[in-house]
Design an enzyme around this catalytic site. Structure first.
Site, PDB file in Angstrom:
ATOM      1  N   ASN A 172     -22.601 -26.284  -6.805  1.00 24.96           N
ATOM      2  CA  ASN A 172     -24.001 -26.119  -6.460  1.00 24.96           C
ATOM      3  C   ASN A 172     -24.288 -27.264  -5.507  1.00 24.96           C
ATOM      4  OD1 ASN A 172     -26.757 -26.044  -6.224  1.00 24.96           O
ATOM      5  ND2 ASN A 172     -27.120 -25.619  -8.389  1.00 24.96           N
TER       6      ASN A 172
ATOM      7  N   HIS B 159     -26.025 -21.127  -7.413  1.00 25.83           N
ATOM      8  CA  HIS B 159     -27.432 -21.523  -7.306  1.00 25.83           C
ATOM      9  C   HIS B 159     -28.171 -21.078  -8.552  1.00 25.83           C
ATOM     10  CE1 HIS B 159     -27.029 -22.663  -3.135  1.00 25.83           C
ATOM     11  NE2 HIS B 159     -26.326 -21.561  -2.972  1.00 25.83           N
TER      12      HIS B 159
ATOM     13  N   ARG C  67     -36.671 -17.106  -1.767  1.00 28.05           N
ATOM     14  CA  ARG C  67     -37.381 -18.365  -1.504  1.00 28.05           C
ATOM     15  C   ARG C  67     -37.599 -18.544  -0.008  1.00 28.05           C
ATOM     16  NH1 ARG C  67     -34.912 -23.096  -4.691  1.00 28.05           N
ATOM     17  NH2 ARG C  67     -36.900 -23.992  -4.054  1.00 28.05           N
TER      18      ARG C  67
ATOM     19  N   GLU D 174     -19.689 -20.627  -4.902  1.00 31.03           N
ATOM     20  CA  GLU D 174     -20.992 -21.233  -4.624  1.00 31.03           C
ATOM     21  C   GLU D 174     -21.969 -20.787  -5.711  1.00 31.03           C
ATOM     22  OE1 GLU D 174     -24.512 -20.609  -1.354  1.00 31.03           O
ATOM     23  OE2 GLU D 174     -22.452 -20.541  -0.603  1.00 31.03           O
TER      24      GLU D 174
ATOM     25  N   ALA E  49     -29.295 -28.615  -1.361  1.00 29.71           N
ATOM     26  CA  ALA E  49     -29.738 -28.444   0.027  1.00 29.71           C
ATOM     27  C   ALA E  49     -28.589 -28.515   1.028  1.00 29.71           C
ATOM     28  CB  ALA E  49     -30.801 -29.482   0.362  1.00 29.71           C
TER      29      ALA E  49
ATOM     30  N   ARG F 120     -37.781 -31.509 -12.009  1.00 27.17           N
ATOM     31  CA  ARG F 120     -38.118 -31.011 -10.674  1.00 27.17           C
ATOM     32  C   ARG F 120     -38.438 -29.516 -10.724  1.00 27.17           C
ATOM     33  NH1 ARG F 120     -33.852 -29.456  -6.183  1.00 27.17           N
ATOM     34  NH2 ARG F 120     -35.284 -28.951  -4.498  1.00 27.17           N
TER      35      ARG F 120
ATOM     36  N   TYR G 234     -36.582 -23.981 -11.418  1.00 25.23           N
ATOM     37  CA  TYR G 234     -35.270 -24.370 -11.937  1.00 25.23           C
ATOM     38  C   TYR G 234     -35.164 -24.363 -13.462  1.00 25.23           C
ATOM     39  CZ  TYR G 234     -34.698 -25.828  -7.110  1.00 25.23           C
ATOM     40  OH  TYR G 234     -34.630 -25.837  -5.747  1.00 25.23           O
TER      41      TYR G 234
ATOM     42  N   PRO H 105     -27.301 -32.846  -4.167  1.00 29.94           N
ATOM     43  CA  PRO H 105     -28.517 -33.645  -4.218  1.00 29.94           C
ATOM     44  C   PRO H 105     -29.628 -33.004  -5.034  1.00 29.94           C
ATOM     45  CG  PRO H 105     -28.246 -32.659  -2.043  1.00 29.94           C
ATOM     46  CD  PRO H 105     -26.987 -32.406  -2.804  1.00 29.94           C
ATOM     47  N   ASN H 106     -30.310 -33.877  -5.753  1.00 29.52           N
ATOM     48  CA  ASN H 106     -31.489 -33.566  -6.556  1.00 29.52           C
ATOM     49  C   ASN H 106     -31.195 -32.808  -7.839  1.00 29.52           C
ATOM     50  OD1 ASN H 106     -33.413 -34.836  -4.793  1.00 29.52           O
ATOM     51  ND2 ASN H 106     -33.044 -33.130  -3.387  1.00 29.52           N
TER      52      ASN H 106
END
Length: 145
Positions: free
Chosen positions: A75, A101, A108, A99, A78, A19, A24, A11-12
Site C-alpha cells: 500500500n 488500497h 475518490r 498493489e 500517495a 486519519r 479509512y 506515507p501516512n
C-alpha cells in the site's frame, strides 16, 4: 523452508485510526498488522510488515523483498500516484507484487484514479477496507504455491 511475504506501507498509513476514519475506518496500522500476521499463520506464510513515510525506504525494501520473500503486498499510499521510483523497483524484482488500497481509489478524487505502480504489479486490490490486505495475502499464496 518458510515462505515470507513482505507487507509494505507508505506515507501516512501510520495515521490509520486517526486519519479520515470515514474513508479509512477505525483500525490502526497495528491492528492491520495483527490481522496480516493471523492470516499468514493460517496460510502457512511468514510476514514482514513495515511502514515508512519515505519513498527511498520503500524502494530499498522492495529490493530486499526481491531477495528474501516470495511476494509483496504494497500500500504505497500517495506514492502510488506519483512514484516512478517505486514502479521501477517493482519491475526490478522477480517476486509478484500486489498493489493494495483500503479505499476504492476510483470513487475518490480524480488524481487518485491513476496508479504509476499498477502496470508493474501482478494485480490491484482496492475498496475492501483493511480486508484488502487479507485478500492480497490470499492472492499471493495462490500465485506462489
Amino acid at each position: 523452508m518458510s515462505k515470507t511475504v513482505f507487507v509494505l506501507n507508505g506515507p501516512n498509513l501510520n495515521m490509520l485510526g486517526k486519519r479520515e476514519p470515514g474513508i479509512y475506518g477505525g483500525k490502526t496500522l497495528k491492528d492491520v498488522e495483527a490481522d496480516c500476521i493471523s492470516a499468514c499463520r493460517e496460510l502457512g506464510l511468514d510476514v514482514d510488515f513495515r511502514q515508512s513515510n519515505h519513498e527511498g525506504d520503500l524502494v530499498s525494501w522492495l529490493h530486499e523483498a526481491g531477495e528474501h520473500s516470495v511476494g509483496v503486498a504494497i500500500n504505497a499510499g500517495a506514492y502510488t500516484h506519483t512514484s516512478v521510483a517505486l514502479h521501477d523497483a517493482i519491475k526490478a524484482i522477480t517476486v509478484p507484487v500486489i498493489e493494495v488500497h483500503i479505499s476504492n481509489v476510483h470513487a475518490r478524487e480524480e488524481f487518485r484514479h491513476h496508479s504509476r505502480i499498477a502496470p508493474a504489479c501482478k494485480g490491484v486490490i482496492c475498496g475492501f477496507g483493511p480486508t484488502s490486505y487479507i485478500l492480497a495475502l490470499h492472492a499471493l499464496k495462490s500465485i506462489t504455491d
